[in-house]
Design a protein around this motif. Structure first.
Motif, PDB file in Angstrom:
ATOM      1  N   UNK A 261       0.808  -1.216   0.000  1.00  0.00           N
ATOM      2  CA  UNK A 261       0.000   0.000   0.000  1.00  0.00           C
ATOM      3  C   UNK A 261       0.848   1.277   0.000  1.00  0.00           C
ATOM      4  N   UNK A 262       2.145   1.138   0.226  1.00  0.00           N
ATOM      5  CA  UNK A 262       3.047   2.289   0.164  1.00  0.00           C
ATOM      6  C   UNK A 262       3.902   2.256  -1.110  1.00  0.00           C
ATOM      7  N   UNK A 263       3.547   1.362  -2.026  1.00  0.00           N
ATOM      8  CA  UNK A 263       4.324   1.206  -3.249  1.00  0.00           C
ATOM      9  C   UNK A 263       4.050   2.297  -4.259  1.00  0.00           C
ATOM     10  N   UNK A 264       4.614   2.153  -5.462  1.00  0.00           N
ATOM     11  CA  UNK A 264       4.441   3.175  -6.499  1.00  0.00           C
ATOM     12  C   UNK A 264       3.003   3.290  -6.980  1.00  0.00           C
ATOM     13  N   UNK A 265       2.686   4.458  -7.528  1.00  0.00           N
ATOM     14  CA  UNK A 265       1.348   4.696  -8.073  1.00  0.00           C
ATOM     15  C   UNK A 265       1.145   3.827  -9.311  1.00  0.00           C
ATOM     16  N   UNK A 266      -0.001   3.162  -9.359  1.00  0.00           N
ATOM     17  CA  UNK A 266      -0.370   2.337 -10.512  1.00  0.00           C
ATOM     18  C   UNK A 266      -1.171   3.181 -11.499  1.00  0.00           C
ATOM     19  N   UNK A 267      -1.271   2.717 -12.726  1.00  0.00           N
ATOM     20  CA  UNK A 267      -2.044   3.439 -13.740  1.00  0.00           C
ATOM     21  C   UNK A 267      -3.514   3.535 -13.368  1.00  0.00           C
ATOM     22  N   UNK A 268      -3.977   2.660 -12.437  1.00  0.00           N
ATOM     23  CA  UNK A 268      -5.378   2.706 -12.014  1.00  0.00           C
ATOM     24  C   UNK A 268      -5.613   3.796 -10.972  1.00  0.00           C
ATOM     25  N   UNK A 269      -4.530   4.377 -10.442  1.00  0.00           N
ATOM     26  CA  UNK A 269      -4.657   5.422  -9.434  1.00  0.00           C
ATOM     27  C   UNK A 269      -4.367   4.965  -8.027  1.00  0.00           C
ATOM     28  N   UNK A 270      -4.334   3.649  -7.801  1.00  0.00           N
ATOM     29  CA  UNK A 270      -4.002   3.128  -6.477  1.00  0.00           C
ATOM     30  C   UNK A 270      -2.489   2.941  -6.333  1.00  0.00           C
ATOM     31  N   UNK A 271      -2.060   2.577  -5.149  1.00  0.00           N
ATOM     32  CA  UNK A 271      -0.640   2.354  -4.899  1.00  0.00           C
ATOM     33  C   UNK A 271      -0.335   0.863  -4.745  1.00  0.00           C
ATOM     34  N   UNK A 272       0.856   0.498  -5.208  1.00  0.00           N
ATOM     35  CA  UNK A 272       1.382  -0.828  -4.926  1.00  0.00           C
ATOM     36  C   UNK A 272       0.614  -1.984  -5.494  1.00  0.00           C
ATOM     37  N   UNK A 273      -0.043  -1.797  -6.639  1.00  0.00           N
ATOM     38  CA  UNK A 273      -0.765  -2.905  -7.272  1.00  0.00           C
ATOM     39  C   UNK A 273       0.216  -3.966  -7.782  1.00  0.00           C
ATOM     40  N   UNK A 274      -0.280  -5.177  -7.980  1.00  0.00           N
ATOM     41  CA  UNK A 274       0.545  -6.269  -8.481  1.00  0.00           C
ATOM     42  C   UNK A 274       1.256  -5.878  -9.773  1.00  0.00           C
ATOM     43  N   UNK A 275       0.575  -5.130 -10.644  1.00  0.00           N
ATOM     44  CA  UNK A 275       1.190  -4.737 -11.915  1.00  0.00           C
ATOM     45  C   UNK A 275       2.436  -3.877 -11.721  1.00  0.00           C
ATOM     46  N   UNK A 276       2.503  -3.119 -10.627  1.00  0.00           N
ATOM     47  CA  UNK A 276       3.675  -2.267 -10.394  1.00  0.00           C
ATOM     48  C   UNK A 276       4.887  -3.083  -9.964  1.00  0.00           C
ATOM     49  N   UNK A 277       4.655  -4.371  -9.673  1.00  0.00           N
ATOM     50  CA  UNK A 277       5.736  -5.239  -9.213  1.00  0.00           C
ATOM     51  C   UNK A 277       6.057  -6.332 -10.224  1.00  0.00           C
ATOM     52  N   UNK A 278       5.040  -6.854 -10.902  1.00  0.00           N
ATOM     53  CA  UNK A 278       5.224  -8.101 -11.643  1.00  0.00           C
ATOM     54  C   UNK A 278       4.895  -8.044 -13.130  1.00  0.00           C
ATOM     55  N   UNK A 279       4.475  -6.912 -13.664  1.00  0.00           N
ATOM     56  CA  UNK A 279       4.172  -6.851 -15.093  1.00  0.00           C
ATOM     57  C   UNK A 279       5.470  -6.834 -15.907  1.00  0.00           C
ATOM     58  N   UNK A 280       5.366  -7.196 -17.178  1.00  0.00           N
ATOM     59  CA  UNK A 280       6.557  -7.147 -18.036  1.00  0.00           C
ATOM     60  C   UNK A 280       7.046  -5.714 -18.207  1.00  0.00           C
ATOM     61  N   UNK A 281       6.132  -4.742 -18.143  1.00  0.00           N
ATOM     62  CA  UNK A 281       6.552  -3.341 -18.251  1.00  0.00           C
ATOM     63  C   UNK A 281       7.458  -2.967 -17.086  1.00  0.00           C
ATOM     64  N   UNK A 282       7.117  -3.432 -15.882  1.00  0.00           N
ATOM     65  CA  UNK A 282       7.945  -3.162 -14.708  1.00  0.00           C
ATOM     66  C   UNK A 282       9.287  -3.881 -14.818  1.00  0.00           C
ATOM     67  N   UNK A 283       9.262  -5.127 -15.279  1.00  0.00           N
ATOM     68  CA  UNK A 283      10.510  -5.872 -15.451  1.00  0.00           C
ATOM     69  C   UNK A 283      11.438  -5.160 -16.430  1.00  0.00           C
ATOM     70  N   UNK A 284      10.881  -4.694 -17.534  1.00  0.00           N
ATOM     71  CA  UNK A 284      11.686  -3.991 -18.540  1.00  0.00           C
ATOM     72  C   UNK A 284      12.281  -2.718 -17.956  1.00  0.00           C
ATOM     73  N   UNK A 285      11.464  -1.989 -17.195  1.00  0.00           N
ATOM     74  CA  UNK A 285      11.956  -0.743 -16.579  1.00  0.00           C
ATOM     75  C   UNK A 285      13.112  -1.026 -15.627  1.00  0.00           C
ATOM     76  N   UNK A 286      12.983  -2.056 -14.805  1.00  0.00           N
ATOM     77  CA  UNK A 286      14.027  -2.375 -13.839  1.00  0.00           C
ATOM     78  C   UNK A 286      15.310  -2.838 -14.520  1.00  0.00           C
ATOM     79  N   UNK A 287      15.190  -3.670 -15.526  1.00  0.00           N
ATOM     80  CA  UNK A 287      16.363  -4.266 -16.152  1.00  0.00           C
ATOM     81  C   UNK A 287      16.993  -3.381 -17.215  1.00  0.00           C
ATOM     82  N   UNK A 288      16.279  -2.313 -17.621  1.00  0.00           N
ATOM     83  CA  UNK A 288      16.834  -1.399 -18.633  1.00  0.00           C
ATOM     84  C   UNK A 288      17.748  -0.344 -18.017  1.00  0.00           C
TER      85      UNK A 288
END
Length: 400
Positions: A261-288
């Motif tokens: 709940x203290x994680x990054x803002x998600x595109x849905x407007x909430x914080x710390x959603x699963x997509x902010x941790x485990x989506x391929x977009x997040x993986x690409x951002x981290x590894x790039x």
């Protein structure tokens, strides 16, 4: 599990009264199709005996099927008497399956026997508008029909999937889609106008689940969850043998389950959603970070298979988070099988192992231990195949 039970969909061209004469005629037509699939070419009298339908009913339905190109007929003799032989045309009825992705569109043509007779995909630019991808799908369809030498008149309908929720009350794409350019668009109206075909639309994860129980190895499974991990993360549910859609059709949005709940803002407007941790977009951002150029999903798969430590750590963290989320879902619905699909399918156990650890940690022990976790065998075709299945099921044509 009876596949005729899997006919409820969130967005369809028109509703049918299952007790009406047209519905009864469709059921009787399916009985004739089943008989021909099982026995091969048969006389109308043989069909009548095997189905229990009257000869008059068989004759009328066969005439209708012949007019639509579903069967061909020829004079023959049976027991010394003149008869009419009926043969099922393999490509006599064709369903179109369309998968609209964030950066691609895929079209498949499937025949009555649930065989793919033509297929092709095209890349699309990120941020493309609905009109671009719909036009590309229409061009692909025309190309495939020409290549397979299939007349347009044999198409019984088109199924379409998009990576986002669809409000079944209005047929419009709602906020939260991976394709924000599609939000507010009535996908049925736009596709029917362009393709000039009956169209049925659904979320891509729902279609992935449908594909797993019609095209995949899980046809006998009554309770299945299909988890698509891509630019977004979504889930499709088969519960008690039928797709589950909830109240307005917006289900399976597991990508917006809160992990931190203290994680990054998600595109849905909430914080710390699963997509902010485990989506391929997040993986690409981290590894790039620190890389010469941005990575692709294919790069992530190749680096993981080559045992790159940073890539493996990102995948492990993502898998554990996914396992935690599906553990909570498993506690609620107790699925028999959870199938993981999407562009990371090539990772196999490199992704499944951390997901399994997260599932076992957060699910009730008996639930976690009795739930089968598997990678999809359908690859990136699952959503398009599910879209084709959607059409056949509206036409009451089951997989043989």
């Amino acid at each position: 599990m009876a596949e005729e039970d899997r006919t409820t969909t969130p967005t369809k061209r028109r509703s049918r009264n299952p007790g009406s004469q047209p519905a009864l005629r469709l059921l009787n037509r399916q009985r004739i199709i089943d008989a021909l699939l099982g026995a091969g070419p048969s006389t109308q009298a043989e069909i009548s005996r095997s189905t229990g339908l009257s000869t008059a009913t068989v004759s009328n339905i066969v005439k209708s099927m012949a007019a639509k190109g579903l069967v061909s007929t020829a004079p023959t003799t049976s027991s010394g008497r003149r008869a009419l032989s009926v043969t099922l045309n393999g490509n006599g009825a064709v369903a179109v399956g369309i998968d609209f992705g964030r950066s691609h569109v895929r079209v498949v043509l499937a025949n009555l026997g649930y065989q793919v007779v033509a297929e092709r995909a095209l890349p699309l630019p990120l941020g493309h508008h609905a009109s671009e991808s719909i036009a590309a799908a229409a061009d692909l369809l025309n190309l495939l029909l020409a290549e397979a030498n299939i007349p347009r008149s044999l198409i019984v309908g088109a199924g379409a999937g998009i990576p986002g929720p669809i409000d079944r009350r209005s047929g419009t794409v709602v906020q939260g889609a991976i394709l924000p350019e599609w939000v507010g668009i009535n996908i049925l109206e736009r596709l029917e106008k362009t393709l000039e075909l009956p169209v049925y639309a659904d979320n891509d994860a729902n279609l992935g689940a449908l594909a797993e129980v019609t095209w995949g190895p899980h046809r006998s499974v009554s309770n299945l969850m299909f988890l698509k991990i891509g630019s977004g993360i979504g889930a499709g549910l088969i519960l008690n043998g039928a797709p589950y859609y909830g109240n307005v059709g917006v289900t399976g949005e597991i990508g917006h389950a809160t992990i931190n709940e203290h994680g990054p803002i998600c595109r849905c407007g909430n914080r710390g959603c699963l997509e902010t941790v485990a989506s391929t977009a997040t993986m690409i951002e981290l590894l790039s970070r620190g890389a010469v150029g941005p990575l692709t999903v294919g790069d992530i798969v190749r680096r993981a298979l080559a045992k790159d430590s940073a890539t493996l750590r990102v995948i492990d963290d993502a898998g554990l988070a996914v396992g935690r989320a599906i553990g909570n879902v498993a506690n609620l619905i107790n699925p028999e099988v959870i199938v993981v699909g999407g562009p990371l399918a090539g990772l196999d156990d490199l992704l499944l192992d951390p997901i399994r650890r997260g599932l076992l940690r957060h699910a009730v022990p008996v639930v976690g231990e009795s739930t089968t976790l598997a990678m999809s065998s359908l690859g990136d075709r699952a959503e398009a195949l599910g879209a084709a299945s959607l059409v056949f099921q509206h036409q009451r044509i089951r997989r043989p």
